[in-house]
Design an enzyme around this catalytic site. Sequence first.
Site, PDB file in Angstrom:
ATOM      1  N   ASP A  67       0.808  -1.223   0.000  1.00  0.00           N
ATOM      2  CA  ASP A  67       0.000   0.000   0.000  1.00  0.00           C
ATOM      3  C   ASP A  67       0.841   1.273   0.000  1.00  0.00           C
ATOM      4  O   ASP A  67       2.063   1.226   0.189  1.00  0.00           O
ATOM      5  CB  ASP A  67      -0.961  -0.010   1.200  1.00  0.00           C
ATOM      6  CG  ASP A  67      -0.286  -0.442   2.501  1.00  0.00           C
ATOM      7  OD1 ASP A  67       0.955  -0.474   2.549  1.00  0.00           O
ATOM      8  OD2 ASP A  67      -0.997  -0.742   3.466  1.00  0.00           O
ATOM      9  N   ASP A 136      -7.474  -2.941  14.110  1.00  0.00           N
ATOM     10  CA  ASP A 136      -8.855  -3.217  13.705  1.00  0.00           C
ATOM     11  C   ASP A 136      -8.917  -4.436  12.780  1.00  0.00           C
ATOM     12  O   ASP A 136      -9.945  -4.718  12.181  1.00  0.00           O
ATOM     13  CB  ASP A 136      -9.471  -1.987  13.019  1.00  0.00           C
ATOM     14  CG  ASP A 136      -8.689  -1.547  11.785  1.00  0.00           C
ATOM     15  OD1 ASP A 136      -7.687  -2.212  11.423  1.00  0.00           O
ATOM     16  OD2 ASP A 136      -9.079  -0.531  11.172  1.00  0.00           O
ATOM     17  N   HIS A 138      -7.040  -4.853  10.035  1.00  0.00           N
ATOM     18  CA  HIS A 138      -6.732  -4.599   8.622  1.00  0.00           C
ATOM     19  C   HIS A 138      -5.448  -5.301   8.204  1.00  0.00           C
ATOM     20  O   HIS A 138      -4.555  -5.531   9.014  1.00  0.00           O
ATOM     21  CB  HIS A 138      -6.701  -3.097   8.293  1.00  0.00           C
ATOM     22  CG  HIS A 138      -5.564  -2.323   8.866  1.00  0.00           C
ATOM     23  ND1 HIS A 138      -5.721  -1.058   9.394  1.00  0.00           N
ATOM     24  CD2 HIS A 138      -4.255  -2.605   9.003  1.00  0.00           C
ATOM     25  CE1 HIS A 138      -4.548  -0.612   9.803  1.00  0.00           C
ATOM     26  NE2 HIS A 138      -3.649  -1.527   9.591  1.00  0.00           N
ATOM     27  N   GLU A 143      -9.516  -2.098   5.254  1.00  0.00           N
ATOM     28  CA  GLU A 143     -10.159  -1.816   6.534  1.00  0.00           C
ATOM     29  C   GLU A 143     -11.430  -2.659   6.693  1.00  0.00           C
ATOM     30  O   GLU A 143     -11.977  -3.155   5.707  1.00  0.00           O
ATOM     31  CB  GLU A 143     -10.525  -0.322   6.583  1.00  0.00           C
ATOM     32  CG  GLU A 143      -9.326   0.619   6.468  1.00  0.00           C
ATOM     33  CD  GLU A 143      -8.544   0.767   7.782  1.00  0.00           C
ATOM     34  OE1 GLU A 143      -8.538  -0.163   8.604  1.00  0.00           O
ATOM     35  OE2 GLU A 143      -7.930   1.840   7.961  1.00  0.00           O
TER      36      GLU A 143
HETATM   37  P1  PGA Z   1       2.379  -1.915  12.836  1.00  0.00           P
HETATM   38  O1  PGA Z   1       1.242  -1.812  11.740  1.00  0.00           O
HETATM   39  O2  PGA Z   1       3.311  -2.987  12.382  1.00  0.00           O
HETATM   40  O3  PGA Z   1       3.019  -0.565  12.842  1.00  0.00           O
HETATM   41  O4  PGA Z   1       1.684  -2.257  14.126  1.00  0.00           O
HETATM   42  C1  PGA Z   1       0.626  -2.954  11.297  1.00  0.00           C
HETATM   43  C2  PGA Z   1      -0.423  -2.603  10.274  1.00  0.00           C
HETATM   44  O5  PGA Z   1      -1.096  -1.579  10.452  1.00  0.00           O
HETATM   45  O6  PGA Z   1      -0.550  -3.340   9.302  1.00  0.00           O
END
Ligand code: PGA
Length: 243
Positions: A67, A136, A138, A143
Site C-alpha cells: 500500500d 482493527d 486490517h 479496513e
Molecule cells: P504496525 O502496523 O506494524 O506498525 O503495528 C501494522 C499494520 O497496520 O498493518
Amino acid sequence: MKIYRAENYEDMSRKAASIISAQVILKPDCVLGLATGSTPVGAYQQLAAWCREGDLDFSQVKTVNLDEYKGLSPENPQSYRFFMNQNLFSHINISMENTHVPDGLEADSQKACQAYNEIISSMGAIDLQLLGIGHDGHIGFNEPGPAFEQETHCVTLTPLTIEANKRFFEKAGDVPRQAYTMGIKTIMHARKILLVVSGQDKAEILKKAIQGPITPEVPASILQLHQDMTLVADEAALSLFTE
Ligand code: PGA
C-alpha cells in the site's frame, strides 16, 4: 496454518527473516510481497545484515508492496516508498526498478489502482506475501467493511488507523485520509503468506483474526482460508490464544 511462537520481538524478527531468506535462496528470482509498519522493521534489518555478509542475494528478486498513502511523494519521509527505501531497499543488492509501491502521486484513483494491478499481474504470482495486522484487523489498508475487497483500490482510513499511524506524523491532522492498497483477493492469491505480529496490544485482534469467525469486519480473518499461511508471533501477541 503453521504457528511459530517467538519469545519476543527480536526472536519474531529473526524467525520471519529466516522464512523470507529461505524463499530467496530457494527461488532467487522470486516475487516478494512486502509490508510497512513497525512490525517488519526488525526482520528487514536481519535480511539486510545477511545480505551485507554475503549470505543472501536480492539481485534477481522483485517486490511489490501492499500500500501507499494517496497524495504522498516518494521523497516524503512518511510515504511507504520512502520507508521501504530507508528500511530495506537501500541496504540490500536489489535493483530499484524491481521494487514496486503504488503511485501515491497519481490523483486519479482508478488510474493508480489499474496501473498497480497491471504491475502485479505482469509479475505472475506473489511467491511470499509478508503481512502485519492493524488493531482493527486490517491487512494492507483493507479496513473492516461489509465485503472483502478484491484488487487494488482506494480506501478511506478509519479513525482507529489514523490514530495508530499518527505517531509517524507531527499531528493526526497530517495523516493522509486515503490510501491505495492491494486487495484481499490479490493477497490471498500469494503462494505463501507470512503474518508477523508482536505485542500485547495486538493479542485481542490476533485472537479474533485467527480463532474467530471469518468476516470482512475483521479483514485478516480471511487468512484462515489460505492454504500456506504461516504466523510468527511473540508470546505477548499470542497471550490470548487458546491451543
Ligand atoms: P504496525 O502496523 O506494524 O506498525 O503495528 C501494522 C499494520 O497496520 O498493518
